[in-house]
Design an enzyme around this catalytic site. Structure first.
Site, PDB file in Angstrom:
ATOM      1  N   GLY A 117      -4.618 -13.577  50.675  1.00 48.84           N
ATOM      2  CA  GLY A 117      -4.193 -12.552  51.632  1.00 48.84           C
ATOM      3  C   GLY A 117      -2.681 -12.451  51.581  1.00 48.84           C
ATOM      4  N   GLY A 126       0.419 -13.366  52.373  1.00 48.35           N
ATOM      5  CA  GLY A 126       0.991 -14.509  53.073  1.00 48.35           C
ATOM      6  C   GLY A 126       2.436 -14.301  53.475  1.00 48.35           C
ATOM      7  N   ARG A 127       3.035 -13.286  52.884  1.00 47.61           N
ATOM      8  CA  ARG A 127       4.439 -13.010  53.256  1.00 47.61           C
ATOM      9  C   ARG A 127       4.760 -11.527  53.156  1.00 47.61           C
ATOM     10  NH1 ARG A 127       8.244 -14.917  48.285  1.00 47.61           N
ATOM     11  NH2 ARG A 127       6.792 -14.557  46.572  1.00 47.61           N
ATOM     12  N   ASP A 171       6.119 -20.212  54.029  1.00 46.81           N
ATOM     13  CA  ASP A 171       7.005 -19.861  55.141  1.00 46.81           C
ATOM     14  C   ASP A 171       7.068 -18.358  55.397  1.00 46.81           C
ATOM     15  OD1 ASP A 171       8.350 -19.023  52.923  1.00 46.81           O
ATOM     16  OD2 ASP A 171      10.186 -20.182  53.296  1.00 46.81           O
ATOM     17  N   ARG A 199       8.331  -2.789  48.885  1.00 42.63           N
ATOM     18  CA  ARG A 199       7.581  -2.480  47.677  1.00 42.63           C
ATOM     19  C   ARG A 199       6.779  -1.196  47.885  1.00 42.63           C
ATOM     20  NH1 ARG A 199       4.019  -7.056  44.727  1.00 42.63           N
ATOM     21  NH2 ARG A 199       2.860  -7.128  46.668  1.00 42.63           N
ATOM     22  N   ASP A 259      -6.059 -11.754  41.913  1.00 39.31           N
ATOM     23  CA  ASP A 259      -5.394 -11.193  43.092  1.00 39.31           C
ATOM     24  C   ASP A 259      -4.128 -10.425  42.704  1.00 39.31           C
ATOM     25  OD1 ASP A 259      -4.897 -14.087  42.555  1.00 39.31           O
ATOM     26  OD2 ASP A 259      -3.157 -13.734  43.822  1.00 39.31           O
ATOM     27  N   ASN A 260      -3.714 -10.563  41.450  1.00 40.56           N
ATOM     28  CA  ASN A 260      -2.532  -9.834  40.994  1.00 40.56           C
ATOM     29  C   ASN A 260      -2.906  -8.685  40.064  1.00 40.56           C
ATOM     30  OD1 ASN A 260      -0.924 -11.547  42.462  1.00 40.56           O
ATOM     31  ND2 ASN A 260      -0.517 -12.927  40.751  1.00 40.56           N
TER      32      ASN A 260
END
Ligand code: AMP
Ligand code: MG
Length: 477
Positions: A85, A87-88, A119, A170, A246-247
């Site tokens: 998912g 994450g950032r 993070d 992006r 996932d990419n």
């Protein structure tokens, strides 16, 4: 005025995303702003107030009427299934353009429900790197996500050392991945997969909306898109570095610029990513990995392809079985273009293979070779001293004039397909090092060159001997 759409959040079940606002940052500063892209998207007007633009693109203020989300997805990372998912990253919303919807996503926007142990933040260095390489890819005519802006956050990010933090905006046709389908199939609720299929077809492949088997049609369409993409990567010497499912984007764009790099000396096994110790994602492995990823995609789609499991598998296999020939045809055609062969025949396959073997043995620079070949440069004279190359050269000369093709036709084909400049690893690191020290001038000067990579007025790029032998790239920094 609300200028972002939210079709993903409004049309898809809430199990596929989480409402998540970007976290504020301490002291935002606009480091890079891609005004040309803002105009292309038709949003320059909404961002012309620089204070507002900075507030929106740092995550400090919400775009009026919008609600940000983070998307759920899963993926096969180095062959292993994982729940992932954003994450950032948060999706601010979608911009409507004549070419369709484009996602506006903030990368490095702070913690989300999918952050796991991360993070949620990104370093200025790695966001500059993504900006540079994705914009270079666009100029090279390779389908890719774009970068609208890089904002410095004024906050520290801790990696192996302390970094400045940044947020990149992006822009992508969407962020639907093979991994999104894996999530819907294996981790979502009943009905999620069908909803995701319908949404994807409507957004990216509306021509198949009335198809008797839309899931199978989507599989085939994505296979063609990925094939085109990988052939383009091979054309310009791009190594993605982390082709996990996932990419892999469903609209067929290059996404997730982590450990990617460009190949200088030609070798099929070239790898730069520090974690890819087995060379799973090496330069020439990319087509077979795309094929593997398409298998994962097909597997996720199976229940929608046919209710009967065996029938579904057989139908998916029949589509996937077309990939090797599809790829090889496109690959040799592309290489034929790089060699300036206007009227290609089957015999050119051997011509391509022979020269690639010679280049690999001599570690010849991939990009410079094709430009030197067209310009009849010193590099070619040097290679022609060798008997094997001279023999190849005379076969090549015959092939390019086959069928009465003129020299200028052949040269034009080469000029269109062979960039003169690419983001050379040593230059990328040089300009990034200066940029993180506060001097963006070399970065901008290099970006200007990369904006017109087929410009014939440019000299060949020299590459320092040995640099690549030590060069390593890293994921998710
Ligand atoms: P990537 O290697 O960029 O494709 O990322 C793989 C997964 O790790 C994705 O789910 C990312 O959102 C997540 N990720 C990468 N970096 C961070 C970070 N600093 N904090 C939280 N999640 C991250
Ligand atoms: Mg990723």
């Amino acid at each position: 005025m609300a200028w972002l759409k939210h079709t993903y959040a409004t049309q898809l079940p809430s199990s596929l995303y989480s409402v998540q606002a970007p976290w504020p940052v301490s002291d935002p500063q606009m480091a890079l702003y891609n005004e040309a892209l803002a105009h292309e998207l038709g949003i320059a007007e909404h961002l012309k107030d620089t204070e507002k633009a900075l507030a929106y693109l740092s995550g400090n203020e919400t775009v009026p009427g919008s609600q940000a989300i983070s998307q759920a997805y899963a993926g096969h990372q180095f062959g292993h299934f994982t729940r992932l998912g954003d994450g950032r990253a948060v999706l601010l919303g979608e911009v409507e353009t004549p070419q369709g919807l484009y996602d506006l996503q903030l990368k490095g926007a702070g913690l989300t429900p999918y952050s796991r142990r991360g993070d949620g933040r990104a370093t200025f260095y790695s966001m500059l790197r993504e900006h540079l390489i994705s914009e270079a890819m666009h100029a090279l005519h390779v389908p890719t996500s774009r970068s609208l802006a890089v904002v410095k956050t004024g906050d520290r990010v801790y990696r192996e050392r302390i970094h400045e933090g940044a947020v990149l905006t992006r822009v992508a046709a969407s962020h639907i991945r093979v991994g999104t389908f894996e999530y819907a199939r294996f981790l979502g609720k009943d009905g999620d997969l069908k909803d995701l299929l319908d949404y994807t077809i409507q957004r990216h492949y509306p021509e198949y909306s009335g198809h008797p088997n839309p899931a199978l049609a989507l599989l085939k369409a994505v296979m063609h898109k990925q094939n085109d993409l990988i052939v383009n990567w091979l054309r310009v010497g791009f190594i993605h570095g982390v082709m996990n499912t996932d990419n892999m984007s469903i609209p067929g764009e290059t996404i997730d610029y982590g450990p990617c790099a460009f190949m200088n000396a030609y070798h099929p096994r070239t790898v730069f990513s520090s974690i890819d110790t087995q060379g799973r994602y090496a330069f020439a492995k990319q087509p077979s990995i795309a094929y593997w990823n398409l298998g994962v995609f097909a597997n996720a789609l199976l229940p929608l392809i046919d209710e009967d499991e065996e029938a579904a598998a057989a139908k998916a296999k029949a589509v996937l079985d077309e990939f090797p020939e599809l790829f090889s045809k496109a690959y040799f055609e592309m290489m034929g273009h790089k060699l300036g062969i206007v009227h290609q025949t089957e015999a050119d396959r051997e011509l391509v293979e022979t020269v690639m073997d010679l280049l690999a043995k001599k570690k010849v620079d991939y990009t410079n070779f094709f430009t030197a070949l067209r310009r009849d440069g010193a590099l070619i004279n040097e290679l022609r001293q060798e008997e094997a190359f001279e023999a190849w050269y005379s076969t090549w000369e015959k092939a390019r004039s086959r069928g009465g093709a003129s020299l200028s036709e052949s040269e034009a084909l080469m000029a269109q397909n062979n960039p003169v400049v690419i983001p050379r690893n040593h230059r990328v690191e040089e300009v990034l090092a200066a940029a993180v020290e506060g001097d963006l001038r070399p970065f901008h000067a290099f970006m200007d060159k990369l904006a017109a990579p087929y410009d014939d007025g440019l000299p060949l790029q020299a590459v320092p001997a040995g640099f690549d032998d030590r060069y390593q790239t890293f994921c998710g920094t």
